[in-house]
Design a protein around this motif. Structure first.
Motif, PDB file in Angstrom:
ATOM      1  N   THR A  38      23.537  49.509  33.698  1.00 26.28           N
ATOM      2  CA  THR A  38      23.711  49.740  35.090  1.00 26.28           C
ATOM      3  C   THR A  38      23.843  51.069  35.535  1.00 26.28           C
ATOM      4  N   ILE A  41      25.306  52.746  38.697  1.00 23.90           N
ATOM      5  CA  ILE A  41      25.965  51.619  39.347  1.00 23.90           C
ATOM      6  C   ILE A  41      27.122  51.186  38.319  1.00 23.90           C
ATOM      7  N   HIS A  42      28.323  51.347  38.690  1.00 23.70           N
ATOM      8  CA  HIS A  42      29.529  51.298  37.717  1.00 23.70           C
ATOM      9  C   HIS A  42      29.918  49.938  38.056  1.00 23.70           C
ATOM     10  N   GLU A  43      30.106  48.908  37.089  1.00 25.92           N
ATOM     11  CA  GLU A  43      30.582  47.930  37.277  1.00 25.92           C
ATOM     12  C   GLU A  43      31.746  47.678  36.742  1.00 25.92           C
ATOM     13  N   TYR A  44      32.545  46.695  37.293  1.00 21.59           N
ATOM     14  CA  TYR A  44      33.957  46.365  36.630  1.00 21.59           C
ATOM     15  C   TYR A  44      34.198  44.964  36.524  1.00 21.59           C
ATOM     16  N   LYS A  45      34.641  44.387  35.355  1.00 16.50           N
ATOM     17  CA  LYS A  45      34.541  42.967  35.059  1.00 16.50           C
ATOM     18  C   LYS A  45      35.834  42.639  34.771  1.00 16.50           C
ATOM     19  N   SER A 217      37.343  43.801  39.625  1.00 11.22           N
ATOM     20  CA  SER A 217      36.160  43.396  39.560  1.00 11.22           C
ATOM     21  C   SER A 217      35.301  43.957  40.845  1.00 11.22           C
ATOM     22  N   ARG A 219      31.778  46.602  41.929  1.00  8.53           N
ATOM     23  CA  ARG A 219      30.972  47.737  41.581  1.00  8.53           C
ATOM     24  C   ARG A 219      31.193  48.895  42.538  1.00  8.53           C
ATOM     25  N   THR A 220      30.889  50.199  41.865  1.00  4.39           N
ATOM     26  CA  THR A 220      30.564  51.316  42.881  1.00  4.39           C
ATOM     27  C   THR A 220      29.185  51.918  42.712  1.00  4.39           C
ATOM     28  N   VAL A 221      28.553  52.263  43.692  1.00  3.35           N
ATOM     29  CA  VAL A 221      27.393  53.059  43.666  1.00  3.35           C
ATOM     30  C   VAL A 221      27.388  54.451  43.901  1.00  3.35           C
ATOM     31  N   SER A 298      19.181  51.738  38.574  1.00  2.00           N
ATOM     32  CA  SER A 298      19.493  51.043  37.538  1.00  2.00           C
ATOM     33  C   SER A 298      18.391  51.360  36.301  1.00  2.00           C
ATOM     34  N   ASN A 365      26.706  52.018  30.055  1.00  2.00           N
ATOM     35  CA  ASN A 365      27.066  52.375  31.347  1.00  2.00           C
ATOM     36  C   ASN A 365      27.266  54.090  31.325  1.00  2.00           C
TER      37      ASN A 365
END
Length: 535
Positions: A38, A41-45, A217, A219-221, A298, A365
């Protein structure tokens, strides 16, 4: 003979099983890494907050960001700004951020109460980190307590932030509240524009201990003025473009020399050609991958995987090339003999270790803050590199000793130059490793992020210079008899050249004539045929 063939078959089966195991490990690492492609683009799950002092926090990302080139009034924009032109803007955008607290915590709240818990998003430039918390008041507290609130330093239940007088509104605070008995709180989609160049950290924090167990949860761009690629990586895109041209020039010059002396080509020249070709492909793929990454935010899975694989193959083949040249292959011996299988096994192991490291580095990431888990993959590669270096210099020592015994002055001069080039490269490598360790130790928070690209770029440039040196020393020539194979050369390493015995004069003359015919494969350094015959 049958027993020998059975032994060879058993060894082949063992090596095959080893290769299958290594490939399996590589595929496992690949499947683990591909979930995190990603990049900026930092994704949090559904990740948890970590307690620290009197607060709970979650690290949302950190990147070097350049200031926006289109000056606007600093503000936090809402949904409608997503349709505005992005060129020249630098920002952090919050998308679909959701906080979920435990059900039992939600049930204890007053349904009519408007705010029953607050989570804050804190954006801070690294040089202003002392403005977060009570450090300026000699306190370890991150959240405001009753004592500090009574003194007017902060508001009870919020993170302590001391505003920067030179940059009003920073560090940035964005709040999201739980309502009534709701288990979830949704953060409004919004964009924070960056108008000052720096290394920025994002933290999600809350001070209410009742919210312990809350998950995040979304994401930040993160975007720079010229694209989505992180600031630390941006100069590498230009560097890979430059290196693509450098390899192209080297490839054209080598191709012209190759065609000009095509009758005098030996197997070693094909190996050098393959390394040049792999280098051209590697640099072109990395440049294309970085360009695509910069445009979309990405990392393209296919291109990145190809770039990583070509990089690992090129590193492996380059090291094997240095090793076989050090053993005298192509100059002192026409074959590698019984050590071929050892070389192949070492090459396969190095390729798998290097590929695994590259996969984790480039398919995970991207934060401009290096992870500690990388060390576990760096160590095997470092140990294998040390094995290559020891083997290379051990082989060079034996090759030089053989040449001195035979008084092959032309070959001896060639290998002395090759040894000097390798020694200089090793000294530069050791010095650069020391500098890299110092750089990382003295800059734990990546404050010097704008110059960090030089560290990986140096290794690429050093490998290219060493390849240029090999191309110069071992170039095809119209004087092919200068480095003809010698009859006493051993096929297996470690057997002393002086143990070959005494050869009769007539037999020696006959073999020398055969060698001169077979060795129209040499490298030019300028002496004539008569000097070779005297050698």
């Amino acid at each position: 003979m049958r027993i020998g063939r059975e032994i060879q078959c058993d060894l082949l089966c063992i090596n095959t099983r080893r290769i299958k195991i290594l490939v399996g490990v590589l595929l496992l690492l690949f499947s683990w890494s591909k979930n995190g492609v990603t990049a900026s683009i930092h994704e949090y799950k559904n990740q948890a907050f970590i307690p620290r002092f009197n607060s709970f926090f979650f690290h949302g990302g950190s990147e070097g960001l350049y200031a926006s080139k289109i000056a606007e009034t600093p503000k936090t924009s809402l949904n409608d700004d997503t349709n505005k032109p992005l060129n020249g803007k630098s920002f952090i955008r919050f998308e679909s951020i959701t906080f979920r607290r435990p059900k039992d915590v939600a049930n204890r709240q007053n349904e009519m109460q408007q705010s029953t818990g607050v989570v804050e998003a804190i954006i801070v430039e690294v040089k202003d980190r002392d403005k977060i918390g009570g450090a300026y008041m000699n306190s370890n507290a991150l959240c405001c307590n009753q004592t500090l609130a009574k003194e007017g330093h902060c508001k009870l239940g919020e993170v302590i932030i001391r505003q920067d007088p030179d940059n009003p509104g920073w560090p940035k605070r964005l709040q999201t509240s739980f309502e009534g008995k709701n288990e979830e709180a949704n953060m409004m989609t919004q964009t924070v524009e960056i108008n000052k160049t720096g290394m920025y950290y994002l933290y999600f924090m809350f001070c209410d201990p009742e919210l312990e167990g809350t998950l995040i949860s979304g994401r930040t761009v993160w975007r720079n003025p010229e694209g989505y690629i992180p600031g630390k990586m941006a100069p590498l895109m230009t560097f890979y473009g430059f290196m693509s041209l450098a390899y192209l020039v080297l490839g054209l010059l080598w191709f012209l020399r190759f065609v000009q002396h095509w009758k005098d080509i030996i197997q070693l020249h094909y190996q050098i050609t393959s390394v040049i070709g792999l280098g051209m492909c590697e640099m072109a793929l990395w440049y294309f991958e970085y360009t695509n990454f910069n445009a979309t935010g990405s990392r393209p899975m296919g291109i990145t995987l190809w770039a990583v694989t070509f990089s690992a193959i090129k590193k492996t083949v380059s090291r094997l090339l240095l090793l076989v040249v050090s053993m005298g292959y192509g100059v002192m011996r026409p074959t590698l003999g019984g050590i071929t299988s050892k070389l192949i096994l070492l090459g396969v192991v190095y390729f798998v270790a290097s590929e695994a490291l590259e996969l984790v580095e480039h398919l995970g990431n991207i934060n401009d803050f290096a992870g500690k888990n990388r060390v576990f993959l760096v160590l095997p590669v470092a140990l294998l590199d040390a094995c290559f270096i020891l083997w290379i210099f051990s082989s060079l020592s034996k090759t030089l000793e053989k040449l001195q015994v035979r008084r092959s002055m032309a070959k001896l001069e060639l290998y002395r130059k090759f040894t000097n080039a390798l020694a200089v490269s090793v000294l530069l490598s050791v010095a650069w490793i020391g500098y890299e360790l110092y750089f990382n130790a003295s800059d734990p928070l990546s404050e010097l992020w704008r110059g960090a690209w030089i560290i990986p770029a140096f290794w690429t440039w050093l490998a290219y210079l060493l390849l240029v040196v090999i191309c110069i020393l071992l170039a095809p020539s119209n004087n092919p008899t200068r480095y003809a194979y010698e009859t006493g050369d051993d096929d297996d390493e470690g057997v002393a050249l002086t143990s070959a015995g005494v050869i009769l004069a007539g037999d020696l003359a006959s073999k020398e004539r055969k060698a001169s015919i077979a060795a129209d494969h040499v490298f030019a350094l300028g002496e004539d045929l008569e000097e070779n015959k005297r050698e």
